[in-house]
Design a protein around this motif. Structure first.
Motif, PDB file in Angstrom:
ATOM      1  N   TYR A  15     -36.412   9.808 -24.377  1.00  0.00           N
ATOM      2  CA  TYR A  15     -35.866  11.140 -24.573  1.00  0.00           C
ATOM      3  C   TYR A  15     -34.560  11.151 -25.370  1.00  0.00           C
ATOM      4  O   TYR A  15     -33.976  12.219 -25.587  1.00  0.00           O
ATOM      5  N   ALA A  16     -34.116  10.004 -25.827  1.00  0.00           N
ATOM      6  CA  ALA A  16     -32.906   9.970 -26.656  1.00  0.00           C
ATOM      7  C   ALA A  16     -33.097  10.799 -27.925  1.00  0.00           C
ATOM      8  O   ALA A  16     -32.167  11.437 -28.419  1.00  0.00           O
ATOM      9  N   VAL A  17     -34.352  10.816 -28.435  1.00  0.00           N
ATOM     10  CA  VAL A  17     -34.605  11.553 -29.683  1.00  0.00           C
ATOM     11  C   VAL A  17     -34.467  13.055 -29.479  1.00  0.00           C
ATOM     12  O   VAL A  17     -34.289  13.807 -30.441  1.00  0.00           O
ATOM     13  N   ALA A  37     -31.414  18.475 -29.393  1.00  0.00           N
ATOM     14  CA  ALA A  37     -31.891  19.817 -29.018  1.00  0.00           C
ATOM     15  C   ALA A  37     -31.070  20.410 -27.893  1.00  0.00           C
ATOM     16  O   ALA A  37     -31.114  21.633 -27.662  1.00  0.00           O
ATOM     17  N   PHE A  38     -30.308  19.574 -27.158  1.00  0.00           N
ATOM     18  CA  PHE A  38     -29.535  20.048 -26.021  1.00  0.00           C
ATOM     19  C   PHE A  38     -28.080  20.300 -26.384  1.00  0.00           C
ATOM     20  O   PHE A  38     -27.271  20.606 -25.504  1.00  0.00           O
ATOM     21  N   ALA A  84     -26.460  12.673 -17.532  1.00  0.00           N
ATOM     22  CA  ALA A  84     -25.600  11.509 -17.771  1.00  0.00           C
ATOM     23  C   ALA A  84     -25.876  10.927 -19.158  1.00  0.00           C
ATOM     24  O   ALA A  84     -24.945  10.559 -19.898  1.00  0.00           O
ATOM     25  N   SER A  85     -27.152  10.830 -19.529  1.00  0.00           N
ATOM     26  CA  SER A  85     -27.499  10.319 -20.856  1.00  0.00           C
ATOM     27  C   SER A  85     -26.967  11.242 -21.945  1.00  0.00           C
ATOM     28  O   SER A  85     -26.492  10.797 -22.999  1.00  0.00           O
ATOM     29  N   LEU A  86     -27.041  12.558 -21.669  1.00  0.00           N
ATOM     30  CA  LEU A  86     -26.576  13.521 -22.658  1.00  0.00           C
ATOM     31  C   LEU A  86     -25.067  13.430 -22.846  1.00  0.00           C
ATOM     32  O   LEU A  86     -24.561  13.472 -23.979  1.00  0.00           O
ATOM     33  N   VAL A  87     -24.328  13.278 -21.737  1.00  0.00           N
ATOM     34  CA  VAL A  87     -22.873  13.128 -21.825  1.00  0.00           C
ATOM     35  C   VAL A  87     -22.520  11.864 -22.614  1.00  0.00           C
ATOM     36  O   VAL A  87     -21.620  11.867 -23.462  1.00  0.00           O
ATOM     37  N   ASN A  88     -23.262  10.783 -22.334  1.00  0.00           N
ATOM     38  CA  ASN A  88     -23.010   9.536 -23.054  1.00  0.00           C
ATOM     39  C   ASN A  88     -23.309   9.705 -24.546  1.00  0.00           C
ATOM     40  O   ASN A  88     -22.588   9.205 -25.415  1.00  0.00           O
ATOM     41  N   ARG A  89     -24.382  10.430 -24.821  1.00  0.00           N
ATOM     42  CA  ARG A  89     -24.752  10.658 -26.214  1.00  0.00           C
ATOM     43  C   ARG A  89     -23.685  11.489 -26.924  1.00  0.00           C
ATOM     44  O   ARG A  89     -23.328  11.224 -28.071  1.00  0.00           O
ATOM     45  N   ARG A  90     -23.150  12.486 -26.233  1.00  0.00           N
ATOM     46  CA  ARG A  90     -22.091  13.293 -26.841  1.00  0.00           C
ATOM     47  C   ARG A  90     -20.853  12.451 -27.102  1.00  0.00           C
ATOM     48  O   ARG A  90     -20.192  12.593 -28.134  1.00  0.00           O
ATOM     49  N   ASP A  91     -20.554  11.567 -26.141  1.00  0.00           N
ATOM     50  CA  ASP A  91     -19.410  10.684 -26.328  1.00  0.00           C
ATOM     51  C   ASP A  91     -19.642   9.765 -27.525  1.00  0.00           C
ATOM     52  O   ASP A  91     -18.743   9.533 -28.338  1.00  0.00           O
ATOM     53  N   THR A  92     -20.857   9.250 -27.616  1.00  0.00           N
ATOM     54  CA  THR A  92     -21.189   8.386 -28.752  1.00  0.00           C
ATOM     55  C   THR A  92     -21.134   9.154 -30.069  1.00  0.00           C
ATOM     56  O   THR A  92     -20.688   8.625 -31.097  1.00  0.00           O
ATOM     57  N   SER A  93     -21.572  10.395 -30.050  1.00  0.00           N
ATOM     58  CA  SER A  93     -21.529  11.210 -31.266  1.00  0.00           C
ATOM     59  C   SER A  93     -20.095  11.442 -31.708  1.00  0.00           C
ATOM     60  O   SER A  93     -19.779  11.403 -32.900  1.00  0.00           O
ATOM     61  N   ARG A  94     -19.222  11.718 -30.685  1.00  0.00           N
ATOM     62  CA  ARG A  94     -17.807  11.884 -31.032  1.00  0.00           C
ATOM     63  C   ARG A  94     -17.243  10.586 -31.590  1.00  0.00           C
ATOM     64  O   ARG A  94     -16.468  10.590 -32.562  1.00  0.00           O
TER      65      ARG A  94
END
Length: 597
Positions: free
Chosen positions: A129-131, A135-136, A195-205
């Motif tokens: 679901y990382a892909v 969308a979120f 949690a994955s989404l928060v990590n992804r946002r952190d990684t995006s930043r």
């Protein structure tokens, strides 16, 4: 009235918002009682003990009665058209989902929202679901749901779970169903994905910050060192990014590294050129006799050794050439004066050649670095006059007489050429026709003078070859032999012989046994025995002896001293026959070897 569901596992209709219908699917028998207010109560049959466990475990906590109302006109019309009423997704949900006119439309909204992000992807487990995470993001999720994903409540999740199940079961939207199962079906799944989404946002930043930092690095050695230092961390953390962002970051690091390296190289090259330009400005512009022109040549060699492009070296070359021209200008002026005043004599030629030789050291380097020593034609009159003197027959005779009158010692060839270089350029025989031939004859005569010549012939024909002429022929044979031997020794001792025939010939090369080159034959004496006339004044059969000495370096150390002495003795005692035929231009053509009368 008692009703028994036989197939449909879900109650469809409008219900009170506080009503929970989870137990209905477990009941197999109900009692429907119409009420005076127009509603209907649905009660599970309490006297059926088989169904009591299901009722006890229902969300109603054991209550067996559910109150439902009738559909209004719009609801009935929707049901008649094959559409189902939208699912109430709970407080806070708005956007496109809240505005949907039917449950089917809600499903299509979800499909259109998530589909572009999952195209071609497998979504059968949470790790896939990382892909979907883009969308979120609030900018994409908000218009559809009317609220950020982070603000979804338990009630929202329940409604979304119900909706996604309907979409999968009734509309066959597998992707939406998988989405609900992995994210909305339980608070635990929601927390895990959050949690994955928060990590992804952190990684995006972090990705945005890394891109900004890399793009802002100075094109210096410090910038390159910093980039190489952080590159391993960049590549490690980039694994958390979606493939497109990961590839773009790796590409950015590679591209930026090349850009900084190119900028550093360009800066160093610019610094190098600036230094060379400064050195060019400080080159001397006078003092030919003091060797100042060599400073210009050394500078040009530095420029050439740097491998500069044409456009980079051209300004440096232009400055250096101007300096060289300035240094040569007084010499060129002297040459022009001499061209106009030099007398037509051997002394006049010697004066011209003195200046010619004075320019010789500069000529080759001027040609190498600037194309020519005389780009402006300042020496044209000088070379014209020099050619006139070289072609003057009277001057050539005068110079030849001077060379012939030299005292000839053991180093006669060196002495003759040193004196001849005062009048001609030894390296350019075509410029002074006739001189090299005359000098060759003088060297032959000088060499013959060192050979003992004995004439034992009697009753000589006036036209027959003299003992000296026979000695000239023998001397030419010795020279040819020495030249061939030297060439063979050089090839054989070098070890670079690949030709089998040549390799066999090397077995006869003396140097292969002594290990040293320099084998040579020296003519000591020629004895004329007789010449018989075959055609008077034209052709003669002559017999003579030659005495030679074979010089073989290293002969005594290699045990060949006796062999060379024997060979010299045998060659000196063997009479030689040769046919002398007078040449049309003077001298003799000689045939020797296995002659027959």
């Amino acid at each position: 009235m008692v009703a028994v569901p036989i197939s449909y596992p879900e109650v469809v209709g409008k219900f009170d918002r506080s009503t929970t219908l989870g137990f209905i699917g477990d009941m197999m028998a109900f009692v429907f009682v119409a009420q005076a207010d127009g509603t209907m109560q649905i009660t599970a049959a309490p006297n059926l003990t088989y169904y009591r466990p299901a009722l006890a475990n229902s969300p109603l906590g054991g209550s067996a009665t559910v109150s439902v109302g009738r559909l209004d006109g719009d609801g009935l019309e929707m049901m008649a058209g094959g559409q189902m009423p939208q699912i109430d997704l709970g407080p806070g949900i708005g956007g496109a989902l809240a505005s949907a006119g039917s449950r089917q439309e809600q499903c299509r909204i979800l499909e259109n929202w998530i589909g572009p992000h999952a195209e071609g992807q497998e979504l059968r487990q949470a790790s896939h679901y990382a892909v979907l995470m883009p969308a979120f993001d609030d900018g994409i999720f908000g218009p559809v749901f009317g609220t950020p994903f982070d603000f979804l409540t338990g009630g929202n999740l329940t409604g979304l779970s119900t909706l996604t199940r309907f979409c999968a079961g009734n509309m066959k939207l597998r992707l939406v169903g998988e989405l609900g199962r992995q994210i909305f079906d339980s608070p635990e799944n929601h927390r895990r994905f959050m949690a994955s989404l928060v990590n992804r946002r952190d990684t995006s930043r972090w990705f945005a910050s890394a891109v900004e930092e890399i793009e802002g690095l100075p094109a210096t050695a410090d910038g390159l060192a910093h980039l190489k230092k952080v590159d391993p961390d960049l590549r490690r953390r980039a694994r958390e990014l979606p493939a497109a962002e990961r590839d773009s970051l790796v590409s950015l690091v590679t591209t930026r590294t090349k850009e900084i390296e190119a900028a550093i190289a360009a800066a160093k090259r610019a610094e190098l050129i600036a230094g060379l330009m400064n050195d060019a400005q400080t080159l001397p512009d006078s003092g030919y006799d003091d060797g100042s022109l060599n400073s210009v040549f050394r500078f040009m060699k530095r420029v050439y050794d740097q491998g500069l492009a044409m456009q980079e070296s051209a300004p440096l070359r232009q400055i250096a050439q101007a300096k060289a021209d300035s240094i040569l200008a007084p010499v060129f002026q002297k040459a022009q004066v001499l061209a106009a005043t030099a007398p037509s004599s051997a002394d006049g030629l010697a004066d011209m050649m003195s200046l010619y030789n004075h320019l010789r050291p500069a000529r080759s380097d001027m040609d190498r670095y600037f194309g020519t020593i005389d780009r402006n034609g300042n020496l044209r009159s000088f070379h014209t006059r020099l050619g006139e003197l070289w072609n003057d027959e009277q001057i050539r005779k005068e110079v030849t007489a001077r060379l012939a009158a030299l005292y000839i010692g053991a180093n006669f060839q060196r002495v003759i050429w040193e004196e001849a270089s005062r009048y001609i350029d030894r390296d350019r025989p075509q410029h002074a026709p006739g001189y090299h031939e005359a000098i060759a004859r003088l060297i032959d005569d000088a060499e013959v003078k060192h050979v003992r010549i004995i004439d034992l012939s009697v009753n000589q024909d006036p036209g027959e070859p003299t003992a000296q002429e026979i000695a000239h022929f023998v001397l030419s044979r010795v020279r040819n032999l020495n030249s061939g031997t030297a060439s063979m020794e050089q090839a054989c001792l070098s070890g670079a012989v690949n030709d089998p025939v040549m390799a066999f010939a090397c077995l006869a090369a003396p140097g292969m046994y002594s290990g040293q080159s320099g084998t040579a034959v020296r003519l000591l004496a020629v004895t004329k025995i007789t010449c018989e006339t075959e055609v008077a004044d034209r052709q003669y059969w002559c017999t003579f002896l030659q005495e030679i000495d074979i010089n073989l370096p290293g002969a005594s150390q290699s045990g060949l001293g006796g062999v060379t002495a024997l060979a010299s003795g045998l060659a000196s005692n063997e009479p030689i026959d040769a046919r002398f035929i007078r040449a049309a231009g003077g001298g003799w053509n000689v045939i020797w070897g296995d002659l027959k009368r």
